[in-house]
Write a protein that holds these residues in place. Sequence first.
Motif, PDB file in Angstrom:
ATOM      1  N   ALA A 162       0.829  -1.204   0.000  1.00 52.11           N
ATOM      2  CA  ALA A 162       0.000   0.000   0.000  1.00 52.11           C
ATOM      3  C   ALA A 162       0.863   1.254   0.000  1.00 52.11           C
ATOM      4  CB  ALA A 162      -0.922  -0.011   1.227  1.00 52.11           C
ATOM      5  N   ALA A 163       1.902   1.264   0.842  1.00 55.06           N
ATOM      6  CA  ALA A 163       2.788   2.436   0.910  1.00 55.06           C
ATOM      7  C   ALA A 163       3.536   2.634  -0.401  1.00 55.06           C
ATOM      8  CB  ALA A 163       3.778   2.267   2.064  1.00 55.06           C
ATOM      9  N   ALA A 164       4.008   1.540  -0.998  1.00 53.43           N
ATOM     10  CA  ALA A 164       4.738   1.643  -2.262  1.00 53.43           C
ATOM     11  C   ALA A 164       3.842   2.153  -3.378  1.00 53.43           C
ATOM     12  CB  ALA A 164       5.325   0.279  -2.637  1.00 53.43           C
ATOM     13  N   LEU A 165       2.610   1.648  -3.419  1.00 51.85           N
ATOM     14  CA  LEU A 165       1.682   2.076  -4.467  1.00 51.85           C
ATOM     15  C   LEU A 165       1.344   3.552  -4.334  1.00 51.85           C
ATOM     16  CD1 LEU A 165      -0.188   1.405  -6.825  1.00 51.85           C
ATOM     17  CD2 LEU A 165      -1.934   0.766  -5.157  1.00 51.85           C
ATOM     18  N   LEU A 166       0.999   3.966  -3.111  1.00 49.56           N
ATOM     19  CA  LEU A 166       0.649   5.373  -2.902  1.00 49.56           C
ATOM     20  C   LEU A 166       1.859   6.277  -3.133  1.00 49.56           C
ATOM     21  CD1 LEU A 166      -1.678   5.084   0.219  1.00 49.56           C
ATOM     22  CD2 LEU A 166      -2.341   5.462  -2.158  1.00 49.56           C
ATOM     23  N   GLY A 167       3.041   5.806  -2.718  1.00 49.50           N
ATOM     24  CA  GLY A 167       4.245   6.592  -2.946  1.00 49.50           C
ATOM     25  C   GLY A 167       4.543   6.750  -4.428  1.00 49.50           C
ATOM     26  N   LEU A 168       4.357   5.671  -5.188  1.00 52.59           N
ATOM     27  CA  LEU A 168       4.582   5.729  -6.627  1.00 52.59           C
ATOM     28  C   LEU A 168       3.603   6.683  -7.299  1.00 52.59           C
ATOM     29  CD1 LEU A 168       5.918   4.651  -9.232  1.00 52.59           C
ATOM     30  CD2 LEU A 168       4.231   2.786  -9.194  1.00 52.59           C
ATOM     31  N   LEU A 228     -10.346   5.728  -2.821  1.00 55.46           N
ATOM     32  CA  LEU A 228     -10.273   5.989  -1.379  1.00 55.46           C
ATOM     33  C   LEU A 228      -9.071   6.838  -0.996  1.00 55.46           C
ATOM     34  CD1 LEU A 228     -12.136   5.089   0.972  1.00 55.46           C
ATOM     35  CD2 LEU A 228     -10.356   3.476   1.619  1.00 55.46           C
ATOM     36  N   GLU A 229      -8.083   6.948  -1.910  1.00 53.83           N
ATOM     37  CA  GLU A 229      -6.919   7.776  -1.588  1.00 53.83           C
ATOM     38  C   GLU A 229      -7.290   9.253  -1.471  1.00 53.83           C
ATOM     39  OE1 GLU A 229      -7.431   8.508  -5.813  1.00 53.83           O
ATOM     40  OE2 GLU A 229      -7.603   6.759  -4.519  1.00 53.83           O
ATOM     41  N   GLN A 230      -8.482   9.607  -1.960  1.00 55.73           N
ATOM     42  CA  GLN A 230      -8.915  10.997  -1.899  1.00 55.73           C
ATOM     43  C   GLN A 230      -9.614  11.333  -0.576  1.00 55.73           C
ATOM     44  OE1 GLN A 230     -11.401  11.386  -5.356  1.00 55.73           O
ATOM     45  NE2 GLN A 230      -9.740  10.941  -6.788  1.00 55.73           N
ATOM     46  N   THR A 231      -9.841  10.327   0.274  1.00 50.34           N
ATOM     47  CA  THR A 231     -10.491  10.568   1.554  1.00 50.34           C
ATOM     48  C   THR A 231      -9.468  11.020   2.590  1.00 50.34           C
ATOM     49  OG1 THR A 231     -10.207   8.274   2.261  1.00 50.34           O
ATOM     50  CG2 THR A 231     -12.219   8.796   1.045  1.00 50.34           C
ATOM     51  N   SER A 232      -9.972  11.600   3.668  1.00 53.25           N
ATOM     52  CA  SER A 232      -9.089  12.066   4.726  1.00 53.25           C
ATOM     53  C   SER A 232      -8.533  10.893   5.514  1.00 53.25           C
ATOM     54  CB  SER A 232      -9.867  12.989   5.671  1.00 53.25           C
ATOM     55  OG  SER A 232     -10.885  12.265   6.347  1.00 53.25           O
ATOM     56  N   ALA A 233      -7.438  11.131   6.217  1.00 51.97           N
ATOM     57  CA  ALA A 233      -6.807  10.075   7.011  1.00 51.97           C
ATOM     58  C   ALA A 233      -7.740   9.579   8.109  1.00 51.97           C
ATOM     59  CB  ALA A 233      -5.505  10.581   7.621  1.00 51.97           C
ATOM     60  N   GLY A 234      -8.489  10.499   8.719  1.00 52.07           N
ATOM     61  CA  GLY A 234      -9.407  10.104   9.783  1.00 52.07           C
ATOM     62  C   GLY A 234     -10.519   9.206   9.279  1.00 52.07           C
ATOM     63  N   GLU A 235     -11.102   9.563   8.130  1.00 56.99           N
ATOM     64  CA  GLU A 235     -12.175   8.742   7.566  1.00 56.99           C
ATOM     65  C   GLU A 235     -11.650   7.384   7.125  1.00 56.99           C
ATOM     66  OE1 GLU A 235     -15.642   8.946   4.083  1.00 56.99           O
ATOM     67  OE2 GLU A 235     -14.251  10.628   4.384  1.00 56.99           O
ATOM     68  N   LEU A 236     -10.428   7.373   6.575  1.00 62.36           N
ATOM     69  CA  LEU A 236      -9.823   6.106   6.167  1.00 62.36           C
ATOM     70  C   LEU A 236      -9.580   5.205   7.366  1.00 62.36           C
ATOM     71  CD1 LEU A 236      -8.558   4.296   4.035  1.00 62.36           C
ATOM     72  CD2 LEU A 236      -6.424   5.562   4.300  1.00 62.36           C
ATOM     73  N   ALA A 237      -9.056   5.768   8.463  1.00 64.49           N
ATOM     74  CA  ALA A 237      -8.800   4.977   9.675  1.00 64.49           C
ATOM     75  C   ALA A 237     -10.102   4.419  10.235  1.00 64.49           C
ATOM     76  CB  ALA A 237      -8.099   5.843  10.714  1.00 64.49           C
TER      77      ALA A 237
END
Length: 266
Positions: A54-60, A138-147
């Motif tokens: 997940a981190a690699a994909l979002l970082g890329l 979902l990458e467009q949602t806020s960190a709080g909503e994602l958590a």
Amino acid sequence: MSQALFILWRESAEALLIVGILHAWLRQQPETAARLRWLWVGVAAGIGLALLLAAALLGLLRQLPESALDYAQLGMMLLAAGLIVQMVAWMRRQGGQLRQALQAEVDARAGPGIAVLAALAIAREGAETVVFLYGLGLEQTSAGELALTVLLGLGLAAASYWLLQQGGRWLQWRHFFRLSETLLLLLGGALLIGALEKLTMLGWLPTLVDELWDSSWLLDDASRAGNLLASFTGYRAHPALSPLLGLALYWLLVAYYLLPARRAVR
């Protein structure tokens, strides 16, 4: 959020099923304590692999220019729709043999091999989840909503797993998988519709007919109920012809692709 919650619930419950089968089988084997330690090592490694992916994909994706993000989103939506069909077909072909297949794998492996088996199983579910969630945007949602979505999804999966382990008094695995498979396939169609609409907006796909009908008088896809239906089925109150043809082709291919799986289960 409802789409993401469903994906997290379903994929987490499937991962819990695999871990539960391995755990129950290992408890009946010699050297139980040592083998169980390897199992939990594998589970932890699988979770770590999924998080790294997940981190690699979002970082890329963050490195891509803004103009390329629409194309990345489009690719993920198409990939997620295809993966859904493949995953449902795989589960149907496994049928009631999943437990026996996993047990045979465990019997053939030593301690580290058990860890690798568990890690790969968990990482597979995690990889699918990452692709599905990115395809849903979902990458467009806020960190709080994602958590919150992740916590709710895991909680629902744990509760479902507990119910399913109670000897089928309230819920059976067969019914769980049939219901979730139907919802997954509907969601795959919704993802495909979204991807085809992106293609029309990019000018890569003609609409053929801009508006086939107007059913907003019956159910507007901008309303709360209509939006929920649109999110899970691809319903549109003002559908264009080409995305609708694409959805019809999707369901024809799903029926054709899953027929061998149905015969295999029988």
